[in-house]
Structure formats: structure tokens, C-alpha cells
Design a protein around this motif. Sequence first.
Motif, mmCIF file in Angstrom:
data_model
loop_
_atom_site.group_PDB
_atom_site.id
_atom_site.type_symbol
_atom_site.label_atom_id
_atom_site.label_comp_id
_atom_site.label_asym_id
_atom_site.label_seq_id
_atom_site.Cartn_x
_atom_site.Cartn_y
_atom_site.Cartn_z
ATOM 1 N N LEU A 120 43.423 37.512 36.775
ATOM 2 C CA LEU A 120 42.498 36.425 37.068
ATOM 3 C C LEU A 120 41.323 36.436 36.102
ATOM 4 C CD1 LEU A 120 41.887 34.091 39.020
ATOM 5 C CD2 LEU A 120 40.687 35.701 40.478
ATOM 6 N N LYS A 121 40.806 37.660 35.810
ATOM 7 C CA LYS A 121 39.695 37.778 34.850
ATOM 8 C C LYS A 121 40.102 37.241 33.488
ATOM 9 C CE LYS A 121 37.395 41.782 36.916
ATOM 10 N NZ LYS A 121 37.252 43.231 36.836
ATOM 11 N N GLN A 122 41.357 37.558 33.094
ATOM 12 C CA GLN A 122 41.864 37.120 31.792
ATOM 13 C C GLN A 122 41.926 35.583 31.731
ATOM 14 O OE1 GLN A 122 42.517 39.103 29.231
ATOM 15 N NE2 GLN A 122 43.165 37.440 27.910
ATOM 16 N N ILE A 123 42.412 34.956 32.831
ATOM 17 C CA ILE A 123 42.515 33.482 32.875
ATOM 18 C C ILE A 123 41.134 32.851 32.756
ATOM 19 C CG2 ILE A 123 43.083 31.529 34.398
ATOM 20 C CD1 ILE A 123 45.377 33.328 35.531
ATOM 21 N N ILE A 124 40.151 33.416 33.521
ATOM 22 C CA ILE A 124 38.781 32.875 33.477
ATOM 23 C C ILE A 124 38.194 33.039 32.080
ATOM 24 C CG2 ILE A 124 36.434 33.192 34.380
ATOM 25 C CD1 ILE A 124 37.757 33.910 37.098
ATOM 26 N N HIS A 125 38.441 34.215 31.468
ATOM 27 C CA HIS A 125 37.926 34.474 30.122
ATOM 28 C C HIS A 125 38.489 33.457 29.120
ATOM 29 C CE1 HIS A 125 36.300 36.706 26.777
ATOM 30 N NE2 HIS A 125 37.511 36.814 26.232
ATOM 31 N N GLN A 126 39.815 33.215 29.211
ATOM 32 C CA GLN A 126 40.447 32.247 28.297
ATOM 33 C C GLN A 126 39.869 30.853 28.490
ATOM 34 O OE1 GLN A 126 44.601 32.633 29.168
ATOM 35 N NE2 GLN A 126 44.899 34.404 27.855
ATOM 36 N N GLN A 127 39.620 30.478 29.759
ATOM 37 C CA GLN A 127 39.078 29.144 30.044
ATOM 38 C C GLN A 127 37.665 29.003 29.481
ATOM 39 O OE1 GLN A 127 40.955 26.743 31.644
ATOM 40 N NE2 GLN A 127 39.337 25.375 31.045
ATOM 41 N N LEU A 128 36.856 30.076 29.617
ATOM 42 C CA LEU A 128 35.486 30.036 29.092
ATOM 43 C C LEU A 128 35.488 29.912 27.569
ATOM 44 C CD1 LEU A 128 33.743 32.728 31.348
ATOM 45 C CD2 LEU A 128 33.648 30.263 31.582
ATOM 46 N N LEU A 129 36.425 30.632 26.929
ATOM 47 C CA LEU A 129 36.542 30.529 25.466
ATOM 48 C C LEU A 129 36.930 29.117 25.060
ATOM 49 C CD1 LEU A 129 38.324 33.875 24.429
ATOM 50 C CD2 LEU A 129 36.010 33.177 23.848
ATOM 51 N N LYS A 130 37.893 28.544 25.820
ATOM 52 C CA LYS A 130 38.405 27.215 25.497
ATOM 53 C C LYS A 130 37.286 26.168 25.582
ATOM 54 C CE LYS A 130 41.635 24.001 27.600
ATOM 55 N NZ LYS A 130 42.534 23.879 28.738
ATOM 56 N N GLY B 25 24.277 20.987 33.922
ATOM 57 C CA GLY B 25 25.634 20.653 34.368
ATOM 58 C C GLY B 25 26.727 21.536 33.809
ATOM 59 N N ILE B 26 26.360 22.668 33.161
ATOM 60 C CA ILE B 26 27.388 23.521 32.542
ATOM 61 C C ILE B 26 28.199 24.247 33.615
ATOM 62 C CG2 ILE B 26 27.724 25.582 31.091
ATOM 63 C CD1 ILE B 26 25.371 24.491 29.378
ATOM 64 N N ILE B 27 27.515 24.729 34.679
ATOM 65 C CA ILE B 27 28.230 25.441 35.757
ATOM 66 C C ILE B 27 29.213 24.493 36.454
ATOM 67 C CG2 ILE B 27 27.919 26.495 38.046
ATOM 68 C CD1 ILE B 27 25.441 27.897 36.904
ATOM 69 N N ASP B 28 28.774 23.229 36.687
ATOM 70 C CA ASP B 28 29.669 22.242 37.325
ATOM 71 C C ASP B 28 30.903 21.994 36.477
ATOM 72 O OD1 ASP B 28 28.000 22.004 39.439
ATOM 73 O OD2 ASP B 28 27.022 20.164 38.749
ATOM 74 N N ASP B 29 30.698 21.901 35.140
ATOM 75 C CA ASP B 29 31.839 21.675 34.232
ATOM 76 C C ASP B 29 32.853 22.802 34.336
ATOM 77 O OD1 ASP B 29 30.678 19.384 33.418
ATOM 78 O OD2 ASP B 29 29.994 20.110 31.454
ATOM 79 N N VAL B 30 32.357 24.044 34.372
ATOM 80 C CA VAL B 30 33.250 25.206 34.436
ATOM 81 C C VAL B 30 34.026 25.192 35.758
ATOM 82 C CG1 VAL B 30 33.340 27.740 34.533
ATOM 83 C CG2 VAL B 30 31.830 26.611 32.901
#
Length: 662
Positions: free
Chosen positions: A11-21, A60-65
Motif C-alpha cells: 500500500l505504501k508503494q502504491i501511495i508513493h507511486q501516486q504521489l510521484l505521478k 487544494g493539494i490534499i483534496d487532489d491527492v
Amino acid sequence: MSLPPEKASELKQIIHQQLLKMDVHGRIREVLAETIRAELAPEHQQLSTEDLIKALRQRGIIDDVMKELKFVTDVNEKERTSAPKPATHFVDREPPVLKKTNIDPTRRYLYLQVLGGKAFLEHLQEPEPLPGQVCSTFTLCLHFRNQRFRSKPVPCACEPDFQDGFLLEIHKDSLGDGSKMVDATTMLSICDPVHMVLIKTDIFGETTLVASYFLEWRSVLAAENGVTNTAVELLGVGTESKVSVGVLNIRLEMYPQLNKTLSPEITTTQFTLERQKTAEKERLFLVYAKQWWREYLQIRPTHNVRLVKIFAQDENGVNRPVCCYIRPLRAGRLLDTPRQAARFVSVLGYERAPVIGGGGGKQEQWCTLLAFLCRNKGDCEDHSNLLCSLLLGFGLEAFVCVGTKAKGVPHTWVMTCGTDGTITFWESLTGHRYIHRPINPDDPPLVQQPKPLYPYRTIGCVFNHQKFFGNCQPSDAVEVCVFDLHDESKWKPMSGEAIKSVCPPGATSSVPPFPPLCASTVDAAVTSNEIELQLRILVSEHRKDLGLSTVWDDQLSYLLSPALAAYELERTTGVSAGNEEFQDAIRRVVPDGHTFKGFPIHFVHRNARRAFATCLRSPFCEEIICCRGDQVRLAVRVRVFTYPESACAVWIMFACKYRSVL
């Protein structure tokens, strides 16, 4: 809920990839720099984590994530913990992901939003449904220029919470410029309305037609900013067609926005001209129909009691020429043969139009095709009109026949004329076909006459989308009728030009276009399993009440499948196949000295409890379900066959084997 270490790291890996994207780290650095400049310059105070989170939230950055990270609760967790069922077929348990619609920037779209309803006074006393409670629901179905949409079901209430948007593509394919961006003037000439049908589904899955409405969407062409909000009053159907059932709030918007909107005077003038043109055509047809009827009565005074139907009322109480209810309809890849089409029409439910009060009179209501398909049931006229349209689509010369059955009950069925002169009757409610061989009343008594197998007694007229014929033979009895439609001494024709003037494909017409058929959304294997499991529970409970134990034989249940498949094949094609293999398998599984009994039954609904109650009314089935004896083994097999529009043919077979004790 704690996660195992490997799941947590995944799950951490998925979140990390999404944040990078999303390049969230870069955006945080920018916000950090801005915040330090704005807040720390004057006092050089310490910047806390809370200050930074507050700044990120404001931008609005937290909402976007959070929007990008989809957290889905596993709705199937409960199913997995329940008793395992025998699986015949694996189903993808992944939750459905809402697809984003690709908008072609070179095309024009109408975005129709339904923003709630109000004044549905019949549901004024309806209590708020509790979470998880099954309640009656409203569903809104739309059709516009060969596109169909269905809203999410919402609980029935005085103010139903419809919150749905539909993207309707506006293209003028008839002029060959479907690839061009249509302008406001061209769109003004597209007189197809948005047909909206409101369906109520009760807690038992029974559907009711609540309202049928034709929305004139072109008012948006004269609206500022290409947006218009309107409150649409829905009227009831049939005997309640003058009574309001509720109001829908609708917002219409053009995508992309129009460069130049039309003036309201232009749109109003266009609507008035169209109405006048249609009204004039309908007036002229009415004048012609009256003249035709006078001529028909002059042939023989007894013609006034024959069932010659020229006009019929739709669900909104509007009188339309009967030919308007027929149109060649192609089913695409959903139906392969005319006989399969007949089978499909026969598994749509049969229900007479509701009448308020007694008297035994028949309420007339010929539904538009969308209303019939969305409700998934209708009267014999609705079935006949759909079957005739499908047979015309398959290239046959098909007509709807209006006449009577036994005891003088009015009825409609379909007739096809072969190129060799063969006349075939199709019963739309059952899918049965009958070859018509007329009896010659002038033959001597000793001449062998054909015995009619069909249930029809008299016939008054036949019609399709282009032709209408009144029966002017001395007798209107079907068995002596000769169906030589070109012989005007036997069949009085209506003018093809007159029919064409009021029935599509004419010019402007008040008749709604036909919607395309939709593929089934029912998973046959899953539904078969669910009904079978429910029937096993119902049988076990019923036997327990009688003081009997229940032992199920899974192998015997499985062996009943070929029989059910053969029954459906026979209903569709008229050909019986595979009976020898089924009998051989049963002989092998039933030991010497044992007796086997089986009872097949057919339904067009998927309600297991209702089906079980019907089965118990049959003495043969009750004998199997309540079987007593030595070494009793029970079996049940359910096979659901799906058809377009989520219509289903449900075959159920109960069986038992037991040791015969003399």
C-alpha cells in the motif's frame, strides 16, 4: 483494521507511486517556499507541521491527492464468509470503476442533468429508508437519437434524490455530415425529442410505468451561456394521463459552448411551424381515415362490428395511427434469427393495462417501444408490435393482425407472408408458430379439410409500417380467410401515401423514434446459482415443517442441465435434441430398484420464492418436493437463459430418486 506487513508495504508503494505521478513533492516544495516568504519574514518564528498542512489544504493539494487515491471497501467480504456455494463459474469481484467519457472536441454534446425531483405526492407518507433496508425505487430511462441511458435507482420519496448527468451526442448522420461540428441553426432542425421514461420498482422487483415524457431540448439553443434550467412536470399514464405525478429539475448545457446563440423568437417560431405542420398532416389523415371507413361500411353493413383498428392510444392517452407503432428494427448482434426474436419477445412479461374500478372492460394502452422495454412487460399489442418490427428487420413481410381469440376476447398476433404464398401466424406471447391453411366452405362435405391448430377466431385488419388492410371477405373467421392481400375484393387497402404522411420515415412527426435494443446485464451463471441456492433452502425448510429430512444429490442435480438446455432450444428453434444422452445418464445414476421422478417448469421472472409457491401448486411437483420413502435423494437445477433488455427465460427442474418398496 490492521494489515499484514507485506500488504502495508504494498500500500505504501502504491501511495508513493501516486504521489510521484502527481508531482506532489514539487508542489509541497513550492508551497513551503511561499509560506516561508509570507509568514516567516516579519518575525522569523518557527514554522510548524500544522501550518504547512493548513497551507496545503488551502491550495487544494490534499483534496487532489485524496481524489486520485480511490479507497474501496470490500462489499464482498460478507459473501465470502457465508456458506460456500458450488461455483460453476468464477466472477470478477473487482469493484466497477466509473469510466471517464472521452469527449470528441469536434462533436457537439448536450449535457442533461437531473437535479432532484419534487411534488411526488403519492410518496408523501413514505418513511425514510433505513440503511441497508430494501425499498421501492425510481429509475429514469432516456433515449435520444439511438443513444440510451439509465439513471441510478433512487428511493421513492416525495422529493426523490435524482443526481445524474447524461452526455447526449448530437450528430446529423442523415445528411452525411456526422463528422462536422453542428451549429445552432442545424441543431434547430433536429426535431428528435429526448424521451424520458420513469419506472418504479417495488421491493419484490415488480416494475410499474410511472410517466413517459418528451423533452424539447432545443430551448437551450437560445439560452445565454448555452445553459438552461427547467422544471419538467411529469403526468401519469393510461387513465391518469391528465394527473401530475411529480416534477423533475433539469439542467441543459451545450458542449462545447455555442459561438452564437439563436434568439428566443427563432426557436419559438420553429416549434410553432413544426406543430402546425404535424397537426395539419394528422388532420388530413383523419379526414382520409373517416372517408375510408365510410367506404368500408358501404361494402357490407356488418363490417361495423369487425375489429378494424385504425387509431390506438399510447401510454399518454395520445391517439396515433396504428401503423406508427411499427418500424423495421434491427437487433444488431443481439438476436441472430427471426425465431430467436420471437423467443425474446415471448419472455418479456405479459400484463394487461391496469383499470381503475370493475366492469371487466379492457383498458387500451399501446405503449411506445421505450416504455415497453424499460418496464420489461406489456400487453399483447406491445408484444405484437415489437415482434412485427423485429421480423421486418430480418427482411420478412410481417403484419400485425387484429382480431379475437376464443369467447370473443380481442387479441393481436403477427403474420408473415412467404414468397411462395405460405402464411405463418406467430403468437407473440408464447413464441409459437402456426401455418395457416384456409378451409374452403364451398367444398363438398366429404373433402378432408385442414384442422386449425391456432387459437384465433376472427380477424378484422392487418397492418405494418407501410400498409393497412381491412378484411372485407364475407366471413371474418380466420379459418376461412384467404390472405391474398393484393386482392381488393378480399382486403380493402389504405393509401400508402396517406400512411407515409403520418408515419416515419415521413418529414416532421410526433411519433418518437425507435430506441436500439440493449444487451443483457444479467450474469446467467451467477443468477442460476443464486436462484438454485434459494430453492434448496426453501425446499429444506418446507420438508422440515413436514418432519422430513433432506439429502441433496449434487451429481443428479448437475445431470439435469442437458434437459433444461434442450427445453430452451426447443422453445427457440422448434427442434428437440439431446434427449437420448439425458435419459442414458439418468439411467446410469439411478440404481436398480430405485424410482426417478422429474418435474421441469418455466418462468420469465427471477423471484425464487414466487417460483417455489407456483411449483407447490402442481401436484406432480409437490409429490417430488414432499417425497417420502427409503433412501430419498433430492435434486434441483436452475438454468437462466438471458436475452436482450435483461429479459430472462428461467428453467427449473426438481427431481428425486428413492428405493421402491412394494
